[in-house]
Design an enzyme around this catalytic site. Sequence first.
Site, PDB file in Angstrom:
ATOM      1  N   GLU A  92       0.912  -0.902  -0.073  1.00 10.35           N
ATOM      2  CA  GLU A  92       0.193  -0.003   0.034  1.00 10.35           C
ATOM      3  C   GLU A  92       0.851   1.228   0.024  1.00 10.35           C
ATOM      4  OE1 GLU A  92      -2.650  -0.148   3.283  1.00 10.35           O
ATOM      5  OE2 GLU A  92      -3.122  -1.944   2.691  1.00 10.35           O
ATOM      6  N   CYS A 110       3.441   8.338   1.247  1.00 11.67           N
ATOM      7  CA  CYS A 110       3.608   7.561   2.487  1.00 11.67           C
ATOM      8  C   CYS A 110       3.831   6.031   1.827  1.00 11.67           C
ATOM      9  CB  CYS A 110       2.382   7.475   3.789  1.00 11.67           C
ATOM     10  SG  CYS A 110       2.664   6.296   4.532  1.00 11.67           S
ATOM     11  N   CYS A 117       5.369  -7.236   8.127  1.00 11.74           N
ATOM     12  CA  CYS A 117       6.281  -6.470   9.147  1.00 11.74           C
ATOM     13  C   CYS A 117       6.369  -7.608  10.255  1.00 11.74           C
ATOM     14  CB  CYS A 117       5.816  -5.253   9.659  1.00 11.74           C
ATOM     15  SG  CYS A 117       6.960  -4.582  10.853  1.00 11.74           S
ATOM     16  N   CYS A 121       3.282  -5.220  15.954  1.00 10.82           N
ATOM     17  CA  CYS A 121       2.314  -4.163  16.937  1.00 10.82           C
ATOM     18  C   CYS A 121       0.918  -4.467  17.134  1.00 10.82           C
ATOM     19  CB  CYS A 121       2.601  -2.844  16.612  1.00 10.82           C
ATOM     20  SG  CYS A 121       4.254  -2.316  16.518  1.00 10.82           S
ATOM     21  N   CYS A 124      -1.687  -2.679  14.849  1.00 11.64           N
ATOM     22  CA  CYS A 124      -1.150  -2.518  13.352  1.00 11.64           C
ATOM     23  C   CYS A 124      -1.813  -3.524  12.295  1.00 11.64           C
ATOM     24  CB  CYS A 124       0.136  -2.307  13.335  1.00 11.64           C
ATOM     25  SG  CYS A 124       0.800  -2.095  11.570  1.00 11.64           S
ATOM     26  N   CYS A 342      -1.882   1.966   7.934  1.00 13.34           N
ATOM     27  CA  CYS A 342      -1.391   1.052   7.042  1.00 13.34           C
ATOM     28  C   CYS A 342      -1.647  -0.479   7.218  1.00 13.34           C
ATOM     29  CB  CYS A 342       0.400   1.202   7.491  1.00 13.34           C
ATOM     30  SG  CYS A 342       0.957   0.274   8.840  1.00 13.34           S
TER      31      CYS A 342
HETATM   32  N1  SAH Z   1       7.193   0.468  11.347  1.00 14.26           N
HETATM   33  C1  SAH Z   1       7.528   1.620  11.401  1.00 14.26           C
HETATM   34  C2  SAH Z   1       6.691   2.825  10.279  1.00 14.26           C
HETATM   35  C3  SAH Z   1       5.560   1.970   9.757  1.00 14.26           C
HETATM   36  S1  SAH Z   1       4.244   2.443  10.728  1.00 14.26           S
HETATM   37  C4  SAH Z   1       6.785   2.233  12.822  1.00 14.26           C
HETATM   38  O1  SAH Z   1       6.161   1.442  13.364  1.00 14.26           O
HETATM   39  O2  SAH Z   1       7.004   3.312  13.196  1.00 14.26           O
HETATM   40  C5  SAH Z   1       3.701   4.262  10.827  1.00 14.26           C
HETATM   41  C6  SAH Z   1       3.127   4.839  12.111  1.00 14.26           C
HETATM   42  O3  SAH Z   1       1.595   4.213  11.696  1.00 14.26           O
HETATM   43  C7  SAH Z   1       3.548   4.245  13.324  1.00 14.26           C
HETATM   44  O4  SAH Z   1       3.923   5.273  14.284  1.00 14.26           O
HETATM   45  C8  SAH Z   1       2.448   3.248  13.521  1.00 14.26           C
HETATM   46  O5  SAH Z   1       2.778   2.924  15.112  1.00 14.26           O
HETATM   47  C9  SAH Z   1       1.196   3.833  13.132  1.00 14.26           C
HETATM   48  N2  SAH Z   1       0.076   2.892  13.260  1.00 14.26           N
HETATM   49  C10 SAH Z   1       0.142   1.522  12.725  1.00 14.26           C
HETATM   50  N3  SAH Z   1      -1.336   1.141  12.824  1.00 14.26           N
HETATM   51  C11 SAH Z   1      -1.847   2.182  13.258  1.00 14.26           C
HETATM   52  C12 SAH Z   1      -3.371   2.338  13.430  1.00 14.26           C
HETATM   53  N4  SAH Z   1      -4.172   1.380  13.381  1.00 14.26           N
HETATM   54  N5  SAH Z   1      -3.719   3.496  13.869  1.00 14.26           N
HETATM   55  C13 SAH Z   1      -2.966   4.414  14.084  1.00 14.26           C
HETATM   56  N6  SAH Z   1      -1.526   4.329  13.883  1.00 14.26           N
HETATM   57  C14 SAH Z   1      -1.208   3.330  13.379  1.00 14.26           C
HETATM   58 FE1  SF4 Z   2       5.579  -3.120  12.065  1.00  9.50          FE
HETATM   59 FE2  SF4 Z   2       3.111  -1.780  11.951  1.00  9.50          FE
HETATM   60 FE3  SF4 Z   2       4.744  -2.169  14.135  1.00  9.50          FE
HETATM   61 FE4  SF4 Z   2       5.413  -0.406  12.333  1.00  9.50          FE
HETATM   62  S1  SF4 Z   2       3.446  -0.323  13.473  1.00  9.50           S
HETATM   63  S2  SF4 Z   2       6.777  -1.797  13.469  1.00  9.50           S
HETATM   64  S3  SF4 Z   2       4.736  -1.428  10.423  1.00  9.50           S
HETATM   65  S4  SF4 Z   2       3.933  -3.958  13.271  1.00  9.50           S
END
Ligand code: SAH
Ligand code: SF4
Length: 351
Positions: A92, A110, A117, A121, A124, A342
């Site tokens: 994406e 972006c 990944c 998290c 995510c 994302c």
């Molecule tokens: N892996 C890197 C970059 C990609 S994620 C990181 O974790 O920073 C980019 C941002 O989107 C991160 O701050 C992540 O915590 C946030 N993010 C991911 N899923 C999300 C969600 N469902 N709602 C809000 N922010 C989210």
């Molecule tokens: Fe990976 Fe999503 Fe965590 Fe960023 S927020 S490190 S993309 S699992």
Amino acid sequence: MGIIELRGCLDNELIEICRELGLKQFRGLQLFQWVQQKAVLSWDEIKNISKDDLQTLSSRLHLYSLEQVQEQRSKDGTRKYLFRLEDGEMIECVLMDYSRTQSRDRHTVCVSTQVGCAVGCAFCATGIEGFRRNLSAAEIVGQVLDITHLIRQEDPDFQVTNIVFMGMGEPLLNYDSVLKAIKLLNHEQGQAIGMRRMTISTCGVVPRMLQLAKDNPQVGLAVSLHAAQDEIRNQLVPMNRRYPLALLMETCHEYSRMTHRRITFEVALTAENTRREEAEDLARLLKGQLGHVNLIPINPVEGTGMKRPDPEKIKRFAQVLENAGISVSSREERGTDINAACGQLRRQWEG
Ligand code: SAH
Ligand code: SF4
């Protein structure tokens, strides 16, 4: 000699290939401009190089564009793309288009850096799906080039101005390709996007943050903090078990000392983690750190059980930080009507 991805080559690499192929060396720079600046999708679009020379070049260099599977447009102008890569994997990419009246022609892309990944998290969509593979520099740059090509069909002067590495994947776990992509995007004969207009977002891969401070102190860094207590952050961002908060913050200090750059700390707020105590813990953690806090209301992902906090709670949370002298902003919510968080679109498509 193997075939090399054309979109991942710097000008000097193309010049060298021209030399090896017995072609005039200036063809290397011409080719670089066609690919990186004019964002051509195929060899046929290249005009000032003879068909014979292009044939010779294509024996060593592979040019392909991403296949657009879906485009979604949000009411606020944000466009989200689902692209299929050559091996069938999907990524994406989001274009946030700021209208001329709001800010002077800022067009931020972006980009994704990995398919899936490994960090996992809790909130995510990308993390839930697990890791598939790294993207090459050509595939990372390709997202910007393909979007540029698409938008130029409507607006010939379109130019991407800013890049955030905040799509799918953890950029610092695909370090070499991300740094190469930054070099390509920054090149003055290419997209010429300023280093300070590009931001890498990381969940906190400590050794790579220090490496980045040495290798490229100009590019922006955002750290996905999300919580100021190890027990909570362990749950939200599993990378915290490897690099806990004390070490992460020490690294942030060191990063700022080495680069003189202000880090952006991202804090995703859920219905559970937006209490006053959490704001106070965060204020304490960030005391004396050269930084800025960006509050992001969570984008709820099915299966995570996470919910958005009430906007009043976000205001109160921000107030606690401001009272402690910390610079804070709430991220403009963009594209929430098109699943802009994302990994959400791919999940919907594949699920
Ligand atoms: N892996 C890197 C970059 C990609 S994620 C990181 O974790 O920073 C980019 C941002 O989107 C991160 O701050 C992540 O915590 C946030 N993010 C991911 N899923 C999300 C969600 N469902 N709602 C809000 N922010 C989210
Ligand atoms: Fe990976 Fe999503 Fe965590 Fe960023 S927020 S490190 S993309 S699992």
